[in-house]
Design an enzyme around this catalytic site. Sequence first.
Site, mmCIF file in Angstrom:
data_model
loop_
_atom_site.group_PDB
_atom_site.id
_atom_site.type_symbol
_atom_site.label_atom_id
_atom_site.label_comp_id
_atom_site.label_asym_id
_atom_site.label_seq_id
_atom_site.Cartn_x
_atom_site.Cartn_y
_atom_site.Cartn_z
ATOM 1 N N GLU A 246 32.895 39.041 49.090
ATOM 2 C CA GLU A 246 32.044 40.133 49.560
ATOM 3 C C GLU A 246 30.732 40.123 48.787
ATOM 4 O O GLU A 246 30.715 40.028 47.560
ATOM 5 C CB GLU A 246 32.751 41.473 49.364
ATOM 6 N N GLU B 192 41.401 50.669 49.069
ATOM 7 C CA GLU B 192 40.499 50.038 48.115
ATOM 8 C C GLU B 192 40.175 50.986 46.967
ATOM 9 O O GLU B 192 39.750 52.124 47.180
ATOM 10 C CB GLU B 192 39.205 49.591 48.792
#
Length: 294
Positions: free
Chosen positions: A241, A147
């Site tokens: 998210e 990420e």
Amino acid sequence: MRRLGIHSFVWTGGQTQEGLEMALEKSAAHGYRCIEFAYLRPELFDLDRLARKSRALDVQIGVTMGLPRDKDISSGDPDAIRAGRAMLSDAVRAVRDIGGDKLGGILYSAHAKYDRQPTETGWKTAAEVIAEIGAEATDAGIMLTLELVNRFESNLLNTTAQGLKFLDDCGNPDVTLHLDTFHMQIEEADPAQAIRMAGDRLGYFHIGESNRGYLGCGTIRWEPIFDALLDIGYDRDVVFESFSTAVVDEGLSLACAIWRDTWTENDPLAAHARQFIELKHAEARRRRAANGRA
């Protein structure tokens, strides 16, 4: 888009078996087909039971994590590098045992705001360790995905260009990038172009608003994002998210700087996110068709 998913932190702080099982049930009830868990310590959870529930509900599990400072593989500290490598290796086995298909997150450095520049040695060491862990993940049937986060959560990989160079230095074609719209709107001059730059090396995608709240209530321009995902033929998971101190614990709230809540009730948030993502995806497909593109 292969599956639409949701982060378990929308439902639970992730501290108990019951909370994780509830998160699986809630995700399935809202029509999500995958869920993202934070790092699971095998000694604290019944991974077999979670795997069985995941299969029964047809909700695929993925796991993301960030390294703590004392396990930072980019630090240059031999003890921290050894500990970080061991933690990553343990995480691969835990993801395998829970029936997960991916391990992502800030795997290459500490999840922290640094007070120093990264070093060439730290970069090189992190790339070497990730290449080794990537091979372990492949053997376990798991995709390793890194990420890219904003400057306040890592000093090593903040942009797609950096991520691609890091993958080249890893030399492991099975390791991919994990992009997140929240981080991209801070670090990328053109998030849509960054998606196109990542191309087939994009392994995982997070949808999150600029204020971590309801999609469409921040500053992100969503149409170019969804157009770019179609342009590269992205056919892997897309996961929503969002964080609130109403759900997650103090440690994560501090790490992610959740100083104010943009929501307190998770059911309407989850329902809205699914509708928003599906709508934007459908609109992008219609634009593409109107322009004579398959």
